[in-house]
Design an enzyme around this catalytic site. Structure first.
Site, PDB file in Angstrom:
ATOM      1  N   TYR A  70       0.772  -1.326  -0.051  1.00 54.18           N
ATOM      2  CA  TYR A  70       0.082  -0.173  -0.122  1.00 54.18           C
ATOM      3  C   TYR A  70       0.913   1.029  -0.031  1.00 54.18           C
ATOM      4  CZ  TYR A  70      -3.185  -3.408   2.224  1.00 54.18           C
ATOM      5  OH  TYR A  70      -4.163  -4.665   2.383  1.00 54.18           O
ATOM      6  N   HIS A  96      -7.394   0.026  -0.778  1.00 55.54           N
ATOM      7  CA  HIS A  96      -6.810  -0.983  -1.737  1.00 55.54           C
ATOM      8  C   HIS A  96      -5.458  -0.980  -1.908  1.00 55.54           C
ATOM      9  CE1 HIS A  96      -7.240  -3.088  -5.504  1.00 55.54           C
ATOM     10  NE2 HIS A  96      -6.338  -2.424  -6.329  1.00 55.54           N
ATOM     11  N   LYS A 105      -4.282  -4.805  -9.312  1.00 56.44           N
ATOM     12  CA  LYS A 105      -2.789  -4.618  -8.900  1.00 56.44           C
ATOM     13  C   LYS A 105      -2.117  -4.590  -9.918  1.00 56.44           C
ATOM     14  CE  LYS A 105      -4.501  -6.502  -4.444  1.00 56.44           C
ATOM     15  NZ  LYS A 105      -5.191  -5.511  -4.157  1.00 56.44           N
TER      16      LYS A 105
END
Lengths: 350, 350
Positions: free
Chosen positions: A287, A298, A329
């Site tokens: 993150y 997210h 991602k």
């Protein structure tokens, strides 16, 4: 339909006369001018032969597609793969030229002589193991030449998956590190006993996992905190455990431990928040920032730590990138290289 | 708050007197009645201790949670993992009892004495390699007892991912097999030259990949068609290639070839359509039925062929199942076992 242009197959070259220049080179950017005529690669020749734009003569005899394809395939390793990729890109309307590592591709609307190529293309067979250095070399070359690097992986059924590979710099926005206090090393994880220190460490840096009011830390989290002097670690009998002892123990449990710790440390030092990527089959999910832990955002990256001599198996690479995309991602590989280098690989839809 | 019930920690058992029966066993289904009292497993005792329902005495001394947890963890391999899973399931409101392989879980609304358990639970650490037979044994046991098998995989940060594992029978709706005619073995694939045979084979059974008007077949497709007498195969010099020669060549190129061919053959014989799963990082994607190839339907399964002595690495298993779910397919492992057996593993959200 224009008449087929006659080409001579000599040794491993395909040569055409001056009449090929206006039709094949100037209109389609096939081949390279050579002397007064044109020279084609075997792949270009097969493509033009299949479209009846040329006919190919060897020793006064005309070769049909099958004969030429078999001959070219015997002569040039990887010919079938390159042919499939070349044909696919041409049929999507791109101008493609042979070049390092396999092809150069021009952007839509561009062509040789009008602006630079956009991509260098590396053609890969699904079956061939792919050393990291065989990607990094063209990645760096492409970077220096301000091109992008396209990987075209041909599977066993001749379907192609396109990827872009590039070096990536990583940076986040999390600073500061709380003190964890007393902790005990259990089988393969660490428990923090102080409930307030547990809460602070979890809230501020998203370390560990609360189990009841106590925090369980992973080995890599514990080693990092220990390095930073933020943990007083003992074993179950109360004897102190220092960093070398923890590392030695962790390496017995997890053979990738040192690799993982190297990437973990670098990412934390770059102010990113790093958590296990187990659910995604990678070492870490990462993150840029986490505000408290009630509403965890997210995670932007999946990061897998690999050694410098790593060899990718294309199906495994494909799965990792596919999975990262399916959860929105970016897939990043971290390798030790005068610090830690980051290689991003993502799907391309040309 | 009811008063804490006194428990004795003797050897590796936790024993309570008759006063524990109404409160812990009859209300919460903790432990097993033994003599006139109650006996708890270490995991049950840790859970009740953490909730201040019991106090634990050893040699006249009361143990706090930390001391008991460290003692239990030294005594019982995998204690931390089982504790994390037990606590999680209890806190979700399930009645859980120790049992084979690790726990029994009752369905919502059910409890011991009121209907049967729904799941057997196998607790797995992310770090521990997991042999196929260690899954198949409880899968079969659960099947015989009409239970489901839950795999609870605990990652390095103590997060749990739940899976259900079961045997699966596979069946599709595609019959008939066209003739492919003359074909040439190239580097690692086969080209069919006849355009009509290419079209028929592709349309009717979704074999191969059209490249121009010719079909490229994978090695596994070619071997299957050759077995069935539907192909006349030669090498690039025109010499015939028979099945043993093709298989020998294929095994040089792809060490999983025999495994893959076994699963491929069985799936095709069960009237399924089998294509490469490269894009998903598995051996095959599998369709129940394909009508023509203009509009190819969604494939239902991803199938990976594994040997009988296969050892799963939990992160790899996790990635495969996660990826299959993200593309709405079922993940199935095919293993040779008096024919081919199929093990389905899917995510559970208890």
């Amino acid at each position: 339909m224009p008449e087929e242009i006659r080409a001579q197959f000599e040794d491993d070259r395909i040569r055409l006369g001056p009449e090929a220049l206006p039709e094949l080179f100037e209109q389609g950017y096939f081949g390279r001018p050579k002397g007064k005529g044109l020279e084609l690669s075997l792949v270009e020749a097969a493509y033009l032969l299949d479209r009846s734009r040329i006919k190919i003569m060897r020793n006064e005899k005309e070769l049909d597609f099958r004969s030429f394809f078999q001959a070219a395939s015997s002569m040039e390793k990887g010919f079938e793969f390159r042919y499939v990729v070349y044909k696919d890109l041409r049929e999507r309307g791109y101008y493609v030229q042979p070049g390092r590592p396999d092809f150069r591709v021009y952007p839509r609307g561009g062509h040789p002589g009008k602006g630079p190529a956009e991509f260098y293309v590396l053609v890969i067979s699904e079956r061939n193991p792919l050393p990291l250095k065989d990607i990094m070399e063209p990645v760096r070359l492409a970077g220096q030449m301000r091109k992008k690097l396209m990987l075209a992986i041909v599977d066993e059924e001749s379907d192609i998956t396109f990827y872009e590979a590039r070096e990536r710099s990583m940076a986040g926005m999390m600073a500061g590190l709380e003190n964890g206090g007393m902790a005990t090393l259990l089988e393969d994880r660490v428990v923090l006993w102080d409930t307030e220190a547990s809460r602070l460490l979890h809230e501020s840096g998203f370390f560990g996992k609360p189990v009841g009011e106590r925090l369980q830390l992973s080995l890599v989290e514990s080693a990092y905190l220990l390095e930073k002097g933020k943990l007083q670690l003992t074993d179950r009998q109360g004897r102190p455990v220092d960093l070398p002892a923890l590392t030695a123990r962790a390496e017995q449990i997890d053979e990738d431990f040192e690799l993982k710790l190297g990437a973990y440390r670098d990412l934390r030092e770059k102010s990113l928040v790093v958590k296990t990527g187990f659910k995604f089959g990678t070492h870490f999910r990462v993150y840029k920032q986490v505000h408290g832990t009630l509403k965890v955002p997210h995670s932007e990256y999946l990061v897998h730590a690999i050694p410098l001599d790593h060899v990718f198996m294309p199906p495994v690479l494909s799965r990792a990138v596919r999975l990262a995309h399916s959860v929105r991602k970016l897939m990043v590989f971290a390798y030790p290289d005068d610090g830690i280098g980051y290689l991003e690989i993502k799907r391309l839809k040309p």
